[in-house]
Motif scaffolding. Structure first.
Motif, PDB file in Angstrom:
ATOM      1  N   ASP A  67      20.012  39.269  -9.054  1.00 13.90           N
ATOM      2  CA  ASP A  67      19.435  37.937  -9.072  1.00 13.90           C
ATOM      3  C   ASP A  67      19.385  37.467 -10.529  1.00 13.90           C
ATOM      4  N   LEU A  68      20.450  36.824 -10.962  1.00 12.58           N
ATOM      5  CA  LEU A  68      20.548  36.451 -12.375  1.00 12.58           C
ATOM      6  C   LEU A  68      19.467  35.446 -12.781  1.00 12.58           C
ATOM      7  N   GLY A  69      19.099  34.571 -11.847  1.00 12.63           N
ATOM      8  CA  GLY A  69      18.076  33.564 -12.137  1.00 12.63           C
ATOM      9  C   GLY A  69      16.757  34.226 -12.502  1.00 12.63           C
ATOM     10  N   ARG A  70      16.405  35.269 -11.764  1.00  8.40           N
ATOM     11  CA  ARG A  70      15.137  35.968 -11.996  1.00  8.40           C
ATOM     12  C   ARG A  70      15.159  36.701 -13.350  1.00  8.40           C
ATOM     13  N   ILE A  71      16.304  37.332 -13.617  1.00  9.47           N
ATOM     14  CA  ILE A  71      16.451  38.030 -14.913  1.00  9.47           C
ATOM     15  C   ILE A  71      16.344  37.007 -16.046  1.00  9.47           C
ATOM     16  N   PHE A  72      16.980  35.874 -15.829  1.00 10.61           N
ATOM     17  CA  PHE A  72      16.958  34.815 -16.838  1.00 10.61           C
ATOM     18  C   PHE A  72      15.514  34.347 -17.086  1.00 10.61           C
ATOM     19  N   PHE A  73      14.758  34.187 -15.984  1.00 15.71           N
ATOM     20  CA  PHE A  73      13.377  33.714 -16.113  1.00 15.71           C
ATOM     21  C   PHE A  73      12.549  34.651 -16.999  1.00 15.71           C
ATOM     22  N   TRP A  74      12.567  35.955 -16.699  1.00 14.30           N
ATOM     23  CA  TRP A  74      11.745  36.902 -17.474  1.00 14.30           C
ATOM     24  C   TRP A  74      12.257  37.027 -18.912  1.00 14.30           C
ATOM     25  N   THR A  75      13.584  36.888 -19.069  1.00 15.75           N
ATOM     26  CA  THR A  75      14.126  36.944 -20.432  1.00 15.75           C
ATOM     27  C   THR A  75      13.602  35.762 -21.249  1.00 15.75           C
ATOM     28  N   VAL A  76      13.576  34.581 -20.625  1.00 22.52           N
ATOM     29  CA  VAL A  76      13.114  33.380 -21.349  1.00 22.52           C
ATOM     30  C   VAL A  76      11.632  33.503 -21.701  1.00 22.52           C
ATOM     31  N   ILE A  77      10.829  34.005 -20.729  1.00 19.47           N
ATOM     32  CA  ILE A  77       9.388  34.168 -21.000  1.00 19.47           C
ATOM     33  C   ILE A  77       9.195  35.152 -22.168  1.00 19.47           C
ATOM     34  N   THR A  78       9.912  36.266 -22.119  1.00 16.21           N
ATOM     35  CA  THR A  78       9.787  37.267 -23.191  1.00 16.21           C
ATOM     36  C   THR A  78      10.202  36.651 -24.529  1.00 16.21           C
ATOM     37  N   PHE A  79      11.292  35.913 -24.494  1.00 22.60           N
ATOM     38  CA  PHE A  79      11.815  35.295 -25.714  1.00 22.60           C
ATOM     39  C   PHE A  79      10.799  34.290 -26.290  1.00 22.60           C
ATOM     40  N   ALA A  80      10.165  33.511 -25.379  1.00 22.99           N
ATOM     41  CA  ALA A  80       9.183  32.506 -25.830  1.00 22.99           C
ATOM     42  C   ALA A  80       8.011  33.192 -26.525  1.00 22.99           C
ATOM     43  N   LEU A  81       7.626  34.379 -26.052  1.00 25.94           N
ATOM     44  CA  LEU A  81       6.497  35.085 -26.675  1.00 25.94           C
ATOM     45  C   LEU A  81       6.923  35.800 -27.954  1.00 25.94           C
ATOM     46  N   ALA A  82       8.173  36.276 -27.956  1.00 25.35           N
ATOM     47  CA  ALA A  82       8.666  36.970 -29.160  1.00 25.35           C
ATOM     48  C   ALA A  82       8.883  35.987 -30.312  1.00 25.35           C
ATOM     49  N   ALA A  83       8.946  34.689 -29.973  1.00 26.19           N
ATOM     50  CA  ALA A  83       9.193  33.691 -31.026  1.00 26.19           C
ATOM     51  C   ALA A  83       7.989  33.514 -31.943  1.00 26.19           C
ATOM     52  N   LEU A  84       6.819  34.030 -31.510  1.00 20.48           N
ATOM     53  CA  LEU A  84       5.623  33.870 -32.349  1.00 20.48           C
ATOM     54  C   LEU A  84       5.038  35.241 -32.712  1.00 20.48           C
ATOM     55  N   PRO A  85       5.724  35.969 -33.567  1.00 21.84           N
ATOM     56  CA  PRO A  85       5.197  37.293 -33.921  1.00 21.84           C
ATOM     57  C   PRO A  85       4.025  37.168 -34.892  1.00 21.84           C
ATOM     58  N   VAL A  86       3.176  38.180 -34.898  1.00 22.52           N
ATOM     59  CA  VAL A  86       2.065  38.227 -35.863  1.00 22.52           C
ATOM     60  C   VAL A  86       2.309  39.423 -36.767  1.00 22.52           C
ATOM     61  N   ARG A  87       2.339  39.148 -38.065  1.00 24.82           N
ATOM     62  CA  ARG A  87       2.564  40.235 -39.018  1.00 24.82           C
ATOM     63  C   ARG A  87       1.229  40.945 -39.271  1.00 24.82           C
ATOM     64  N   LEU A  88       1.162  42.202 -38.861  1.00 26.90           N
ATOM     65  CA  LEU A  88      -0.070  42.963 -39.069  1.00 26.90           C
ATOM     66  C   LEU A  88       0.040  43.743 -40.370  1.00 26.90           C
ATOM     67  N   PRO A  89      -1.110  44.119 -40.969  1.00 30.27           N
ATOM     68  CA  PRO A  89      -1.011  44.957 -42.154  1.00 30.27           C
ATOM     69  C   PRO A  89      -0.390  46.302 -41.774  1.00 30.27           C
ATOM     70  N   GLY A  90       0.275  46.953 -42.692  1.00 31.73           N
ATOM     71  CA  GLY A  90       0.853  48.267 -42.405  1.00 31.73           C
ATOM     72  C   GLY A  90       2.342  48.201 -42.146  1.00 31.73           C
ATOM     73  N   GLY A  91       2.939  47.002 -42.189  1.00 25.34           N
ATOM     74  CA  GLY A  91       4.390  46.897 -42.056  1.00 25.34           C
ATOM     75  C   GLY A  91       4.895  46.828 -40.628  1.00 25.34           C
ATOM     76  N   VAL A  92       4.064  46.390 -39.695  1.00 23.18           N
ATOM     77  CA  VAL A  92       4.548  46.198 -38.325  1.00 23.18           C
ATOM     78  C   VAL A  92       4.230  44.779 -37.855  1.00 23.18           C
ATOM     79  N   VAL A  93       4.973  44.374 -36.843  1.00 25.12           N
ATOM     80  CA  VAL A  93       4.789  43.050 -36.262  1.00 25.12           C
ATOM     81  C   VAL A  93       4.335  43.241 -34.818  1.00 25.12           C
ATOM     82  N   ALA A  94       3.394  42.413 -34.380  1.00 27.55           N
ATOM     83  CA  ALA A  94       2.953  42.518 -32.978  1.00 27.55           C
ATOM     84  C   ALA A  94       3.244  41.215 -32.278  1.00 27.55           C
ATOM     85  N   HIS A  95       3.641  41.300 -31.026  1.00 26.51           N
ATOM     86  CA  HIS A  95       3.591  40.100 -30.197  1.00 26.51           C
ATOM     87  C   HIS A  95       3.217  40.472 -28.783  1.00 26.51           C
TER      88      HIS A  95
END
Ligand SMILES: [Fe+2]
Length: 474
Positions: free
Chosen positions: A58-86
């Protein structure tokens, strides 16, 4: 249960190096030991699951979750210690639990493509860094899928306790792999102990990250039972969660920035000890770590090192800046600075744990110090560490009334006065440290160099050239 979505923040130490060194395709050798196996394992998993892929996708479903993940990954938060969280943990867990998805192939590809960030697309990271981060997500998501599969037969449909157990196992599997890989590489890259990176980056945002797992499961349930459009609404609480991570990072930065500014102000007032507090803090931190203290305690002692002389704000300039030796009355006034320091910090809740350390940082091991004449182990451990770090730093840096005496003679003096002024086990720890790291071990600074005038210099300069005019005078 630890469930962050973390990844390596920076691969290059600074923009200068980024400009000076051509972008490298391959990781440095010491990082390669971790990067190559991770990328190889993720590639193997992607290849195997793709080749064994299900009949219908079901490519549509895969596409949906990929887009949601991508939308959240677009706003990373830089934490102290050299890692990024989203907050991509939530849609990735949702993809694992979504019964409409042809797993594991779907979740692996969603993890690989959806977590791509804008900085990856802008090629701000070297290629191997981008590949490592994607591979780490593939392994984390695959581990969550294995966690779910392993318990699949044991749980009846609709069994609430069984579902919670599945969620916990899957969440732990995801986060265990994710954390080890993100914190592990950040630790290797910066040469910072694993525990230190953990304590800086993960420990304080932990509750918010834990909440992402059940939220992810709920997204999957709503997506299946109501429709994917409803799962889309979860972006609102997920952006709110992201906001709380960013507030944490900002507050922490503000706190350390303020402490650092305060400490520089004390150095500036002191006139001839520029950078003293910063070096005392580093030496005290290194000794604390050598003594095996927890990262939380190390951080407290480093902060106390930065602020140990804050009470000098209350000492008159004529005494503080006097180039000759102080007479006994002046010495008496100078000796009040630990008490002033303690009372300055007392009202600030975040700094209150430092109060006893700062109050007693001039207590001698044999009880001959001040302000209370405490003895031996009655003196707080942090204070016993700071008095050694303070003395070592003072002896190995130039002062207005004398030149530095050098490392060997400084160690000689510390050894001579151990059990009198200093705790012998702390002098031994410093000695071990210097043996391993060399005498320049504490000179390396992560902080940008500060080019400020001391107040004494500023006064002298203004006396020579009174250049500051009324801004309205033209
Ligand atoms: Fe002091």
């Amino acid at each position: 249960m630890f469930v962050p979505a973390l990844e390596l923040a920076d691969v290059w130490p600074s923009d200068d190096i980024l400009r000076a060194v051509p972008r490298r395709f391959l990781p440095p050798t010491r990082l390669g030991l971790l990067v190559y196996p991770v990328v190889a394992a993720a590639s193997a998993i992607l290849a195997v699951v793709s080749l064994q892929g299900p009949q219908t996708i079901d490519l549509g479903r895969i596409f949906f979750w990929t887009v949601i993940t991508f939308a959240l990954a677009a706003l990373p938060v830089r934490l102290p210690g050299g890692v990024v969280a989203h907050t991509t943990t939530a849609p990735l867990i949702a993809a694992v639990f979504d019964s409409g998805l042809p797993n594991p192939v779907a979740v692996c590809w969603i993890a690989f493509l959806g977590t791509l960030e804008l900085r990856d697309l802008r090629r701000e990271l070297p290629f191997w860094g981008t590949l490592y981060n994607r591979s780490a997500y593939v392994l984390s998501a695959f581990a969550a899928y294995i966690g779910l599969q392993a318990t699949h037969d044991a749980v009846l449909p609709g069994d609430p306790l069984g579902t919670i157990a599945q969620l916990a196992i899957s969440g732990i599997a995801f986060s265990f792999v994710n954390l080890i890989l993100a914190v592990g590489l950040a630790s290797l890259r910066t040469g910072t102990p694993f525990g230190r990176v953990w304590s800086l980056s993960v420990s304080n945002v932990f509750p918010g990250l834990v909440a992402l797992v059940p939220l992810g499961w709920l997204m999957a349930e709503i997506g299946v039972k109501v429709g994917l459009w409803a799962a889309f609404l979860f972006l609102v609480p997920l952006y709110l969660a992201r906001y709380s991570f960013s507030k944490y990072a900002e507050t922490r930065e503000l706190f350390f920035g303020t402490v650092s500014a305060l400490s520089q102000a004390i150095d500036a007032k002191d006139g001839f000890t520029r950078g003293h507090a910063d070096r005392v803090s580093r030496i005290a931190g290194a000794i604390s770590r050598e003594l095996g203290l927890s990262e939380k305690e190390v951080e407290q002692i480093e902060l106390a090192g930065l602020l140990h002389d804050i009470g000098k704000i209350g000492v008159e300039d004529r005494i503080l800046m006097k180039p000759q030796r102080l007479d006994s009355e002046e010495q008496e006034l100078m000796r009040r600075h630990p008490i002033y320091g303690a009372s300055i910090l007392e009202p600030a809740a975040a700094l209150r744990p430092l109060v006893p350390v700062i109050l007693h940082h001039h207590e001698n091991y044999d009880g001959s110090g001040y302000p209370q004449g405490l003895k031996g182990d009655d003196i707080p451990l942090g204070s016993r560490i700071i008095i050694v770090a303070d003395a070592y730093e003072a002896m190995t840096s130039d002062r207005i009334y004398r030149k530095a005496i050098g490392h060997d003679r400084a160690m000689e003096q510390l050894n001579r006065f151990k059990s009198v002024q200093f705790d012998p086990k702390i002098v031994r720890a410093l000695s071990r440290l210097v043996e391993v790291k060399g005498a320049d071990a504490f000179e390396v600074s992560d902080l940008p160099p500060i080019n400020y005038e001391t107040l004494a210099e500023l006064r002298r300069r203004l006396a020579r050239e009174p250049v500051i005019r009324d801004a309205h005078a033209g």
